[in-house]
Design a protein around this motif. Structure first.
Motif, PDB file in Angstrom:
ATOM      1  N   LYS A 112     -30.436  -4.602  38.931  1.00 27.25           N
ATOM      2  CA  LYS A 112     -29.049  -4.896  38.582  1.00 27.25           C
ATOM      3  C   LYS A 112     -28.858  -4.306  37.191  1.00 27.25           C
ATOM      4  CE  LYS A 112     -27.895  -8.913  41.245  1.00 27.25           C
ATOM      5  NZ  LYS A 112     -26.746  -8.229  41.758  1.00 27.25           N
ATOM      6  N   LYS A 118     -24.086  -2.775  38.465  1.00 23.62           N
ATOM      7  CA  LYS A 118     -24.333  -2.059  39.720  1.00 23.62           C
ATOM      8  C   LYS A 118     -25.676  -2.470  40.304  1.00 23.62           C
ATOM      9  CE  LYS A 118     -21.791   2.044  38.368  1.00 23.62           C
ATOM     10  NZ  LYS A 118     -21.852   3.455  38.074  1.00 23.62           N
ATOM     11  N   PRO A 126     -22.233   3.825  44.466  1.00 21.06           N
ATOM     12  CA  PRO A 126     -21.742   2.454  44.659  1.00 21.06           C
ATOM     13  C   PRO A 126     -21.875   1.960  46.105  1.00 21.06           C
ATOM     14  CG  PRO A 126     -19.907   3.967  44.299  1.00 21.06           C
ATOM     15  CD  PRO A 126     -21.176   4.746  44.088  1.00 21.06           C
ATOM     16  N   THR A 168     -23.896   0.825  49.169  1.00 23.24           N
ATOM     17  CA  THR A 168     -25.236   0.236  49.256  1.00 23.24           C
ATOM     18  C   THR A 168     -25.551  -0.227  50.679  1.00 23.24           C
ATOM     19  OG1 THR A 168     -24.303  -1.880  48.560  1.00 23.24           O
ATOM     20  CG2 THR A 168     -25.280  -0.512  46.834  1.00 23.24           C
TER      21      THR A 168
END
Length: 147
Positions: free
Chosen positions: A80, A84, A105, A107
Motif C-alpha cells: 500500500k 495505491k 490502478p 487490480t
C-alpha cells in the motif's frame, strides 16, 4: 531518516537496468571517532549510507513463499503505497497478476484474491514507510464442516 538513525526501505520499484522488481534498504552510517570529518552536514559523525538492493524474485525464492502452492496455499503480496495497491508477487495460480510490479490502478489480481475469502496478514512499519499486505487462501478453497 538520518536524524532517527534508522534504516528505510524503498519500493517496491522497477529497476531501469533490467526491468525487474526490487526493494532498496538504506541505513545511515556514523563514525564515532575524534577528528573524523565526514560530509558537510548537520549530522555530526555522519559518513554516508550503507545500501542494499534486493530483487523481489530473489527475496520470494529465499522464503517459504516459493513453495506455498505445492503446500496447498495460494497468495498475493502487495504494498500500500501513496493510496495505491501495488502488486509485488503472487503464487502461480493467482489470476490477473502482472508479470512484474504494477503501478496500474487496475487490480484484477487483488479482485481475484479477495474473492477467495483470504486471510489477510499485514506487515506495517511506519517508521520505515513500509505497509505490505499478504492475502493467503487454500488453493482448493475453504472446507466446510457440518456440526
Amino acid at each position: 531518516h538520518i536524524d532517527a538513525d534508522t534504516f528505510v526501505l524503498s519500493g517496491p520499484l522497477v529497476l531501469k537496468q533490467n526491468n525487474k522488481a526490487a526493494i532498496i534498504a538504506r541505513f545511515p552510517v556514523f563514525v564515532d571517532q575524534p577528528g573524523f570529518k565526514g560530509p558537510e552536514s548537520k549530522f555530526p559523525g555522519w559518513w554516508g549510507f550503507a545500501s542494499m538492493l534486493t530483487e523481489i524474485s530473489d527475496l520470494v525464492e529465499a522464503t517459504p513463499l516459493s513453495s506455498m502452492l505445492y503446500n496447498g496455499y495460494s497468495y498475493v503480496l502487495y504494498a500500500k503505497t501513496g493510496g495505491k495497491d501495488v502488486f509485488i508477487a503472487a503464487s502461480e495460480d493467482a489470476e490477473g497478476k502482472p508479470a512484474q510490479i504494477n503501478l496500474d490502478p487496475e487490480t484484477p489480481w487483488l479482485t481475484f484474491a479477495q474473492g477467495r475469502q483470504p486471510v489477510s496478514i499485514e506487515f506495517k512499519l511506519s517508521e520505515m514507510e513500509v505497509h505490505w499486505v499478504m492475502l493467503l487462501w487454500p488453493n482448493q478453497g475453504w472446507s466446510t464442516h457440518s456440526g
